[in-house]
Design an enzyme around this catalytic site. Sequence first.
Site, PDB file in Angstrom:
ATOM      1  N   ASP A 163       0.817  -1.211   0.000  1.00 23.02           N
ATOM      2  CA  ASP A 163       0.000   0.000   0.000  1.00 23.02           C
ATOM      3  C   ASP A 163       0.851   1.261   0.000  1.00 23.02           C
ATOM      4  O   ASP A 163       0.361   2.344  -0.331  1.00 23.02           O
ATOM      5  CB  ASP A 163      -0.922  -0.005   1.225  1.00 23.02           C
ATOM      6  CG  ASP A 163      -1.976   1.083   1.156  1.00 23.02           C
ATOM      7  OD1 ASP A 163      -2.634   1.198   0.102  1.00 23.02           O
ATOM      8  OD2 ASP A 163      -2.127   1.834   2.132  1.00 23.02           O
TER       9      ASP A 163
ATOM     10  N   MET B 117      -8.199   5.582   2.713  1.00 19.01           N
ATOM     11  CA  MET B 117      -8.327   6.751   1.840  1.00 19.01           C
ATOM     12  C   MET B 117      -7.064   7.038   1.038  1.00 19.01           C
ATOM     13  O   MET B 117      -7.038   7.974   0.250  1.00 19.01           O
ATOM     14  CB  MET B 117      -8.674   7.979   2.688  1.00 19.01           C
ATOM     15  CG  MET B 117     -10.023   7.905   3.373  1.00 19.01           C
ATOM     16  SD  MET B 117     -11.400   7.827   2.192  1.00 19.01           S
ATOM     17  CE  MET B 117     -11.205   9.397   1.338  1.00 19.01           C
ATOM     18  N   ARG B 118      -6.015   6.240   1.240  1.00 18.85           N
ATOM     19  CA  ARG B 118      -4.778   6.530   0.525  1.00 18.85           C
ATOM     20  C   ARG B 118      -4.975   6.424  -0.988  1.00 18.85           C
ATOM     21  O   ARG B 118      -4.384   7.189  -1.759  1.00 18.85           O
ATOM     22  CB  ARG B 118      -3.660   5.604   1.001  1.00 18.85           C
ATOM     23  CG  ARG B 118      -2.317   5.901   0.312  1.00 18.85           C
ATOM     24  CD  ARG B 118      -1.175   5.084   0.889  1.00 18.85           C
ATOM     25  NE  ARG B 118      -0.772   5.608   2.188  1.00 18.85           N
ATOM     26  CZ  ARG B 118      -0.767   4.904   3.308  1.00 18.85           C
ATOM     27  NH1 ARG B 118      -1.172   3.652   3.286  1.00 18.85           N
ATOM     28  NH2 ARG B 118      -0.369   5.438   4.438  1.00 18.85           N
ATOM     29  N   ALA B 119      -5.788   5.472  -1.430  1.00 20.45           N
ATOM     30  CA  ALA B 119      -6.016   5.304  -2.866  1.00 20.45           C
ATOM     31  C   ALA B 119      -6.629   6.557  -3.477  1.00 20.45           C
ATOM     32  O   ALA B 119      -6.245   6.983  -4.580  1.00 20.45           O
ATOM     33  CB  ALA B 119      -6.914   4.098  -3.115  1.00 20.45           C
TER      34      ALA B 119
ATOM     35  N   VAL C 230      -3.853   9.214  -3.692  1.00 23.34           N
ATOM     36  CA  VAL C 230      -2.880   8.900  -4.744  1.00 23.34           C
ATOM     37  C   VAL C 230      -3.490   9.117  -6.123  1.00 23.34           C
ATOM     38  O   VAL C 230      -2.837   9.668  -7.030  1.00 23.34           O
ATOM     39  CB  VAL C 230      -2.371   7.459  -4.586  1.00 23.34           C
ATOM     40  CG1 VAL C 230      -1.526   7.054  -5.795  1.00 23.34           C
ATOM     41  CG2 VAL C 230      -1.547   7.314  -3.313  1.00 23.34           C
TER      42      VAL C 230
END
Length: 677
Positions: free
Chosen positions: A193, A274-276, A279
């Site tokens: 991730d 929420m990283r996706a 990014v």
Amino acid sequence: MSTPYPFTAVVGQDDLRLALLLNAVSPAVGGVLVRGEKGTAKSTAVRALSALLPEVDVVVGCRFSCAPGSPDPVCPDGPHETGPGSYRPARVVELPVGASEDRLVGALDIERALAEGVKAFEPGLLADANRGVLYVDEVNLLHDHLVDLLLDAAAMGSSYVEREGVSVRHAARFLLVGTMNPEEGELRPQLLDRFGLTVEVAASREPDLRVEVVRRRLAYDDDPAAFAARWADEEDALRARIVAARALLLEVRLGDAALRQIAATCAAFEVDGMRADIVMARTATTLAAWAGRTVVLAEDVRQAALLALPHRRRRNPFDAPGLDEEKLDDTLEEFGGGDDAPEDDPDPDGPGGGGRPPQDGPEGPQDGPVDTAEARPEEPAQPEEGQGGRPAGSGEQSAVRAAEPFRTKMLSVPGLGEGAAGRRSRARTDHGRTTGSRRPRGALTKLHLAATVQAAAPHQRARGRSGRGLVVRRDDLRQATREGREGNLVLFVVDASGSMAARQRMSAVKGAVLSLLLDAYQRRDKVGLITFRGKDATVALPPTSSVDAAAVRLETLPTGGRTPLSAGLLKAHDVLRVERMRDPARRPLLVVVTDGRATGGPDPVALGTRAARLHAAEGTASVVVDCESGPVRLGLAGALAGELGGTAVTLDELRADSIAGLVRDVQGASGAHRRVA
């Protein structure tokens, strides 16, 4: 210094080159993971990127690459005075898979810290990579303790080195780039991730492209400097485009329509956290800047999803990476298009448009050097005829699907090993609880303070101690010995004969083996798979770190024929003998999945017994998963476990939630046979 292969001379590999260039424009994208078979220019492209990165301004003499305008206030080489610095090329620092912890994070001179009270710190690779690129080839083979350090540094943007109360902190902001061959095992989800983007690469099957790859590779090997000079203009143009895109990036507008598409896409593919979303937003913005636009379009969102989501949608290690593009298009259409492009938007097919890097140079289509030999995963073994044709009830049956996997009980090798770090059996490791001390062999890495003081105390008067400080010499230093967990080689020997061929039964057996494979993945083991049926045994999968490959072989496993139990055990003996020479520190665990029946050939039971005793004589830890079913049971699997000097456990007892008992240690050759009850 050797001349690197020019980035613009790489043939094809469009997604790989685009992902690297987007990170060159905006390091905030978060790095890239390159997955693919060997010989596909993964490492070549990454190393070539360094020549395209803009120069970095640094404080003169600072080993940690502090920026002159905003130096790190706790830099070990500080404090720095604000003022003009100097420019140097951006660094691409390579982290070897077998690197030590000290090589990665740096090392403190413990002797000087104790005796003089000074922080004598030797920087590691994280310091070298600050404000640059940290490249890890074969990142999936990186040891767990190094992965933990990388995760900490990537999350905090700094590296901490602490030894017995003495600590040093320095900035460690880097672009993480990794390459891997999926056949050799997958990455831990936490590290996976941390990569902003991922791309899949494969060698082209087009003869013309392969010819061009070989032609360029040979030309480069003959004269690297001359070859690089022929591509100098293309390199300069691409470098200028990166600089222009960086400048334009600050003006790019990410509208509400594009944000809705990003959020809807991440929700539709059920990615965690929420990283996706973040990014994807950064990637779409960078794609717009790379295309020479100041507005993010739907095409940017789509391309960002293809790069940022495939590695985030996996739910277990056996899920194939990738993205359903039809579902992606439906989601983007449902939630409307991106913001309309301005009328003066450049032609998407022109020099400044489109999300792809330049495709054609003076020598035709581009790609990097790859090996001409192609290695493909071996195909599952073809089924063999049972002995004497196909007796009634023992003919070959088609493969059945595995039952749903479950959480298994702990199987471990007895004793104390010294193998690769993992999570299965007890072992002496660099990490874990402290169990004692010893004199250091080489550089001191983990100080045992009490033992060091105890060794130095009797000599204080002879050394002329006069003050409060303790006079410590190198001979007094003691290394802490620690106990943790190691990974093992789990070799599965699976009975695929006619006696196992009942569809419901074989489905349960495959489900159990699949469950054990999942357990091996979580415990960082190597795995191998041997099957026996008909007349012989087959190595379906040589020992590997890729549990995915083992799961594929298991899924296509047919059944039928006689039961050459001795052939399966002898084949396992040969495989383990070779693996002991290759990796003597990694201890094996033999898992035999059978009902214990042996048929075919003269006296098959005696042959099976002799083969089992070979493993017992060498002390191989073993467990027999008893697959016998029905109201009348012969207990043959239990007898086999006795000959192996190991443990027998039924399919039901293998479950972690079973009330039948708890499997703790698999008995070695010296242990008595026991059944879990």
